[in-house]
Design an enzyme around this catalytic site. Sequence first.
Site, PDB file in Angstrom:
ATOM      1  N   HIS A  64      12.013   9.361  20.506  1.00  0.00           N
ATOM      2  CA  HIS A  64      12.352   9.842  19.372  1.00  0.00           C
ATOM      3  C   HIS A  64      12.071  10.776  18.591  1.00  0.00           C
ATOM      4  CE1 HIS A  64      14.826   5.966  19.913  1.00  0.00           C
ATOM      5  NE2 HIS A  64      15.363   6.468  19.064  1.00  0.00           N
ATOM      6  N   ASP A 140      34.749  10.306  16.806  1.00  0.00           N
ATOM      7  CA  ASP A 140      34.177  10.375  18.152  1.00  0.00           C
ATOM      8  C   ASP A 140      33.217  11.770  17.805  1.00  0.00           C
ATOM      9  OD1 ASP A 140      33.969  10.108  20.786  1.00  0.00           O
ATOM     10  OD2 ASP A 140      34.993  12.528  21.022  1.00  0.00           O
ATOM     11  N   ASP A 158      21.527  12.164  20.998  1.00  0.00           N
ATOM     12  CA  ASP A 158      21.193  10.675  21.329  1.00  0.00           C
ATOM     13  C   ASP A 158      21.991   9.714  21.637  1.00  0.00           C
ATOM     14  OD1 ASP A 158      19.758   8.533  21.603  1.00  0.00           O
ATOM     15  OD2 ASP A 158      19.241   8.283  19.587  1.00  0.00           O
ATOM     16  N   CYS A 159      22.706  10.802  23.474  1.00  0.00           N
ATOM     17  CA  CYS A 159      23.745   9.307  24.040  1.00  0.00           C
ATOM     18  C   CYS A 159      23.009   8.667  24.879  1.00  0.00           C
ATOM     19  CB  CYS A 159      24.334  10.968  24.828  1.00  0.00           C
ATOM     20  SG  CYS A 159      23.172  12.027  25.811  1.00  0.00           S
ATOM     21  N   THR A 160      23.880   7.843  25.303  1.00  0.00           N
ATOM     22  CA  THR A 160      23.591   6.943  26.534  1.00  0.00           C
ATOM     23  C   THR A 160      24.034   7.686  27.994  1.00  0.00           C
ATOM     24  OG1 THR A 160      26.069   6.372  26.539  1.00  0.00           O
ATOM     25  CG2 THR A 160      24.436   4.937  25.563  1.00  0.00           C
TER      26      THR A 160
END
Length: 291
Positions: A64, A140, A158-160
């Site tokens: 982060h 979304d 901050d995606c998976t």
Amino acid sequence: MAQNEMWYETLHAGFGQYFSVDKVLYREKTAHQDLIIFENAALGRVMALDGVVQTTERDEFIYHEMMTHVPLLAHGAAKRVLIIGGGDGAMLREVCRHTALESITMVEIDAGVVSFCKQYLPNHSAGAYDDARFQLVIDDGVNFVNQTHEKFDVIISDCTDPIGPGESLFTSEFYAGCRRCLNENGIFVAQNGVCFLQQDEAINSHRKLGHYFRDVSFYQAAVPTYYGGIMTFAWASDNPALRQLSSETLQARFAAAGLTCRYYNPAIHTGSFALPQYLLNALSDDAEGAF
């Protein structure tokens, strides 16, 4: 899953990592997802989704801090920040430490994720949701960046991993939307996997981002939980100079921001843009193959 059992990550076929489970705090297993939060003696609270570790209390600060302070200090004059995803609140926590910011918007597709993480991972957000500059939008991410009339100086995705719900945040449609709502000299950054094991992700992101931004590259950090080497973060801007700031400039901005970090510092910032040769070769080969 009972106490003292082992939890095995399933991200990679044929090898991986395991965690001892001292206590299961929450588990939701449906036809669509398998979400678990458990305590581990070495890493504190661990959250995993569909067999893949998302975050741990012990080392989340590395991820982060690098996703936040690198683009914000490189920009130097950001006032408006957009976070896509980040429902655990830790990205918001780090962004909120920049007192010169005027507006912080976070777009999360599932309101339940925010309340869930407040309850089970309170140290991640550390009260950041109460910041007066903060606005939460339940939407979304792809839809938001393509529909909003707002403009931002920095966008943090901050995606998976690009599997299931996170896949849309690695598409040309998403990157085009981010470009359209960035101000001049704006910076876009995104999580882009561990490049030694997920090299195709970096190549695909580099190729797609190159259609919308003049300067596309990556920077890196070693996050122990993300198994397999260095984690790469995609970097995109129309101003190449923002990626090549002097150490003196970064040190001055860091001091002015009054930040105290556990991983980030100006020297780490500069060095993070030095990429391993295997990745540079792969990106070069891809560029040559495009002609």
